[in-house]
Design a protein around this motif. Structure first.
Motif, PDB file in Angstrom:
ATOM      1  N   LEU A 286       3.024 -19.259   0.856  1.00  0.00           N
ATOM      2  CA  LEU A 286       3.461 -18.853  -0.070  1.00  0.00           C
ATOM      3  C   LEU A 286       3.529 -17.322   0.004  1.00  0.00           C
ATOM      4  O   LEU A 286       4.600 -16.218  -0.127  1.00  0.00           O
ATOM      5  CB  LEU A 286       2.419 -18.799  -1.589  1.00  0.00           C
ATOM      6  CG  LEU A 286       3.269 -18.501  -2.588  1.00  0.00           C
ATOM      7  CD1 LEU A 286       4.076 -18.886  -2.811  1.00  0.00           C
ATOM      8  CD2 LEU A 286       2.467 -19.220  -3.503  1.00  0.00           C
ATOM      9  N   SER A 287       2.829 -16.216   0.432  1.00  0.00           N
ATOM     10  CA  SER A 287       2.768 -15.464   0.204  1.00  0.00           C
ATOM     11  C   SER A 287       3.938 -14.566   1.086  1.00  0.00           C
ATOM     12  O   SER A 287       4.417 -13.627   0.991  1.00  0.00           O
ATOM     13  CB  SER A 287       1.110 -14.682   0.945  1.00  0.00           C
ATOM     14  OG  SER A 287       0.694 -14.819   2.329  1.00  0.00           O
ATOM     15  N   ARG A 288       4.104 -15.632   2.786  1.00  0.00           N
ATOM     16  CA  ARG A 288       4.966 -15.028   3.371  1.00  0.00           C
ATOM     17  C   ARG A 288       6.426 -15.315   3.026  1.00  0.00           C
ATOM     18  O   ARG A 288       7.583 -14.203   3.514  1.00  0.00           O
ATOM     19  CB  ARG A 288       4.952 -15.382   4.855  1.00  0.00           C
ATOM     20  CG  ARG A 288       5.553 -15.037   5.799  1.00  0.00           C
ATOM     21  CD  ARG A 288       5.591 -15.919   7.409  1.00  0.00           C
ATOM     22  NE  ARG A 288       6.844 -15.421   8.433  1.00  0.00           N
ATOM     23  CZ  ARG A 288       7.023 -16.461   8.883  1.00  0.00           C
ATOM     24  NH1 ARG A 288       5.543 -17.267   9.083  1.00  0.00           N
ATOM     25  NH2 ARG A 288       8.014 -16.335   9.696  1.00  0.00           N
ATOM     26  N   VAL A 289       6.479 -15.829   2.268  1.00  0.00           N
ATOM     27  CA  VAL A 289       8.249 -16.751   1.596  1.00  0.00           C
ATOM     28  C   VAL A 289       7.771 -15.584   0.103  1.00  0.00           C
ATOM     29  O   VAL A 289       9.205 -15.140   0.485  1.00  0.00           O
ATOM     30  CB  VAL A 289       7.745 -17.832   0.811  1.00  0.00           C
ATOM     31  CG1 VAL A 289       9.043 -18.240  -0.091  1.00  0.00           C
ATOM     32  CG2 VAL A 289       7.482 -19.181   2.220  1.00  0.00           C
ATOM     33  N   ILE A 290       7.121 -15.289   0.100  1.00  0.00           N
ATOM     34  CA  ILE A 290       7.427 -13.930  -1.330  1.00  0.00           C
ATOM     35  C   ILE A 290       8.059 -13.314  -0.841  1.00  0.00           C
ATOM     36  O   ILE A 290       9.009 -12.473  -1.226  1.00  0.00           O
ATOM     37  CB  ILE A 290       6.099 -13.944  -2.552  1.00  0.00           C
ATOM     38  CG1 ILE A 290       5.620 -14.805  -2.857  1.00  0.00           C
ATOM     39  CG2 ILE A 290       6.652 -12.435  -3.028  1.00  0.00           C
ATOM     40  CD1 ILE A 290       4.620 -15.097  -3.697  1.00  0.00           C
ATOM     41  N   THR A 291       7.511 -12.801   0.396  1.00  0.00           N
ATOM     42  CA  THR A 291       7.726 -11.180   0.891  1.00  0.00           C
ATOM     43  C   THR A 291       8.843 -11.096   1.970  1.00  0.00           C
ATOM     44  O   THR A 291       9.893 -10.282   1.074  1.00  0.00           O
ATOM     45  CB  THR A 291       7.020 -10.981   1.982  1.00  0.00           C
ATOM     46  OG1 THR A 291       5.485 -10.832   1.513  1.00  0.00           O
ATOM     47  CG2 THR A 291       6.617  -9.151   2.930  1.00  0.00           C
ATOM     48  N   GLU A 292       9.556 -12.024   1.688  1.00  0.00           N
ATOM     49  CA  GLU A 292      10.491 -12.702   2.069  1.00  0.00           C
ATOM     50  C   GLU A 292      12.054 -12.807   1.327  1.00  0.00           C
ATOM     51  O   GLU A 292      12.460 -12.070   1.968  1.00  0.00           O
ATOM     52  CB  GLU A 292      10.593 -13.653   3.775  1.00  0.00           C
ATOM     53  CG  GLU A 292       9.683 -14.214   4.515  1.00  0.00           C
ATOM     54  CD  GLU A 292      10.009 -12.880   5.558  1.00  0.00           C
ATOM     55  OE1 GLU A 292      11.238 -12.373   5.557  1.00  0.00           O
ATOM     56  OE2 GLU A 292       9.965 -12.680   6.442  1.00  0.00           O
ATOM     57  N   ALA A 336       9.885 -18.113  -4.469  1.00  0.00           N
ATOM     58  CA  ALA A 336       9.289 -18.301  -3.643  1.00  0.00           C
ATOM     59  C   ALA A 336       8.625 -20.301  -3.743  1.00  0.00           C
ATOM     60  O   ALA A 336       8.284 -20.798  -3.425  1.00  0.00           O
ATOM     61  CB  ALA A 336       8.188 -17.549  -2.990  1.00  0.00           C
ATOM     62  N   ALA A 337       7.923 -20.102  -5.434  1.00  0.00           N
ATOM     63  CA  ALA A 337       6.803 -20.904  -5.837  1.00  0.00           C
ATOM     64  C   ALA A 337       7.635 -22.175  -5.668  1.00  0.00           C
ATOM     65  O   ALA A 337       7.165 -23.282  -5.075  1.00  0.00           O
ATOM     66  CB  ALA A 337       6.092 -21.328  -6.910  1.00  0.00           C
ATOM     67  N   ALA A 338       8.855 -22.135  -5.625  1.00  0.00           N
ATOM     68  CA  ALA A 338       9.594 -23.065  -6.067  1.00  0.00           C
ATOM     69  C   ALA A 338      10.174 -23.910  -4.040  1.00  0.00           C
ATOM     70  O   ALA A 338      10.319 -24.585  -3.740  1.00  0.00           O
ATOM     71  CB  ALA A 338      11.303 -23.026  -6.203  1.00  0.00           C
ATOM     72  N   ILE A 339      10.129 -22.966  -3.369  1.00  0.00           N
ATOM     73  CA  ILE A 339      10.299 -23.306  -2.336  1.00  0.00           C
ATOM     74  C   ILE A 339       9.003 -23.672  -1.131  1.00  0.00           C
ATOM     75  O   ILE A 339       9.450 -24.632  -0.744  1.00  0.00           O
ATOM     76  CB  ILE A 339      10.985 -21.932  -1.833  1.00  0.00           C
ATOM     77  CG1 ILE A 339      12.122 -21.524  -1.521  1.00  0.00           C
ATOM     78  CG2 ILE A 339      10.682 -22.620   0.508  1.00  0.00           C
ATOM     79  CD1 ILE A 339      12.260 -19.635  -1.080  1.00  0.00           C
ATOM     80  N   LYS A 340       8.596 -23.116  -1.645  1.00  0.00           N
ATOM     81  CA  LYS A 340       7.270 -23.816  -1.029  1.00  0.00           C
ATOM     82  C   LYS A 340       6.363 -25.373  -2.129  1.00  0.00           C
ATOM     83  O   LYS A 340       5.809 -26.281  -1.940  1.00  0.00           O
ATOM     84  CB  LYS A 340       6.030 -22.741  -1.172  1.00  0.00           C
ATOM     85  CG  LYS A 340       5.739 -22.023  -0.272  1.00  0.00           C
ATOM     86  CD  LYS A 340       6.000 -22.314   1.229  1.00  0.00           C
ATOM     87  CE  LYS A 340       4.500 -22.500   1.432  1.00  0.00           C
ATOM     88  NZ  LYS A 340       3.870 -23.309   2.912  1.00  0.00           N
TER      89      LYS A 340
END
Length: 428
Positions: A286-292, A336-340
């Motif tokens: 999740l942290s990586r997706v948030i960053t992206e 990002a939370a929704a993507i994950k």
């Protein structure tokens, strides 16, 4: 010595019926196999169109776990004729097999037709008599017990036909793919005789979501690749699987969904809906997706930004647009939370006739250990018409073969017992 061989009627020409016929003909019975369709094995051939998955090579305990609530009833069948025995049997037909990377077992050419042709050639050579376009209509009304004189009724193109049999193996399939012969019409015939039959329900099926017209038209038929599905069942157990699924005009289907279909179906029946969670970026935390996602996108569109930064594109982007409030795209953490973990609400299983297989059927409690109907001595049941279910992956076919073999052996043993009893009575 008998003056003539016992006559056994096998009704249903799928794997279970054909296996029962093989056991019985090799045991010396006269076997007449009846099927409503013009040819046998139609569902077997259809199942093999995408690659004939015969069985699975995983360890026995894992294999058995696929049968859920009915594992105790399926276990003795597989102990007698499990995956390895089934592979050896296939090899005996001159068909080689291999184990795929997923553990699934296939014929070398991945096709069902050569296997079925070789099998039917052997059955005919051994003496099995095939009667096509014979739809079973139950027992003669004068035979109220169903076994008093063994008179069976069949509808044919010409007229109704009655047949006498010393024993009967019913292998009539479930209730899915009616056009291939499995229409579940037999259920009424058995319940009329007082045999408990659990209602037939879809298994290994797709589910409705209720897409918007725009999303349905644009993305129906698109695969969702490399996603993870998470679902928590009524007992609080979390189920997590990774792979592919397919978006349909109405909802979703595919291997990931089929593997959970029993739990999803039962959850919908209990509460009206079932919610699964999709990880659209499996392999990224999740942290990586948030960053992206939080990276400045400048003048690029959101679709272009998600594709370049998080590899979210096509149907995955469409899903986010379909299911998220527009405002969530302005907040990287929410997006990002929704993507994950994108919640997807399933509202109904697809109709039974669209399902790969069915749940429900003749209750095991109505059968003895040889699959004979306790209330109807000499009548045996096998295959998908029994009350069990399993996911795709070779588990369905393996249990169908195993139950057909068990029913055939049970019928053979029962006939032998009846003969010995009558012989003893005759000597008194």
């Amino acid at each position: 010595m008998r003056n003539k061989p016992c006559v056994v009627a096998v009704i249903g020409g799928g794997p279970a019926g054909l296996m029962a016929a093989e056991v019985l003909i090799q045991g010396g019975a006269r076997v007449d196999l009846y099927d409503a369709m013009p040819t046998v094995g139609r569902k077997f051939l259809m199942a093999g169109k995408g690659g004939m998955n015969i069985t699975h090579a995983e360890p026995a305990e894992a294999f058995l776990s696929r049968y859920g609530a009915r594992r105790a009833q399926i276990k003795p069948l597989l102990d007698a004729f499990g995956p390895e025995a089934l592979r050896e049997w296939v090899h005996g037909l001159g068909i080689t097999t291999f184990v795929g990377t997923s553990g699934r077992v296939f014929p070398a050419d991945m096709k069902a037709a050569p296997l079925l042709r070789a099998w039917l050639h052997r059955l005919r050579k051994d003496g099995v008599h095939f009667h096509m376009r014979h739809r079973w209509c139950g027992w003669d009304e004068e035979s109220r017990s169903g076994r008093k004189d063994g008179v069976l009724r069949f509808a044919t193109a010409q007229a109704e036909r009655t047949v006498h049999a010393d024993a009967v193996v019913l292998a009539l399939g479930g209730g899915s793919w009616a056009k291939l012969g499995s229409d579940g019409a037999w259920a009424a015939l058995l319940t009329q005789r007082g045999i408990p039959v659990a209602p037939l329900r879809p298994a290994n099926c797709g589910f409705d979501v209720g897409w918007s017209e725009h999303f349905s038209k644009k993305f129906a038929g698109h695969p969702l690749k490399s996603v993870t599905v998470t679902f928590t069942d009524a007992a609080g157990t979390s189920h997590r699987r990774q792979g592919d699924l397919m978006v349909t005009a109405n909802g979703v289907e595919g291997g990931l969904i089929y593997a959970l279909s029993a739990l999803l179906r039962d959850g919908i029946a209990a509460t009206g809906a079932a919610v699964i969670y999709l990880d659209l970026a499996a392999g990224k935390d999740l942290s990586r997706v948030i960053t992206e996602v939080a990276h400045p996108r400048g003048s690029r569109s959101m679709a272009s930004h998600l594709q370049s930064r998080a590899n979210i594109k096509g149907v995955k982007t469409g899903l986010l647009r379909e299911l998220l409030p527009p405002a969530d795209f302005d907040y990287p953490e929410r997006l990002a939370a929704a993507i994950k973990s994108l919640p997807l609400r399933l509202i109904a299983p697809r109709p039974l006739d669209e399902a790969i297989s069915s749940a429900g059927g003749v209750a095991f409690e109505a059968l003895d250990e040889h699959l004979m109907v306790r209330a109807m001595p000499g009548v045996f049941c096998a295959g998908e018409m029994l009350d069990w279910e399993a996911p795709t992956g070779g588990y369905l076919l393996t249990a169908c073969f195993a139950s057909g073999r068990s029913a055939g052996m049970g019928a053979q043993a029962w006939l032998e017992c009846m003969y010995n009893s009558s012989l003893t009575e005759g000597l008194k």
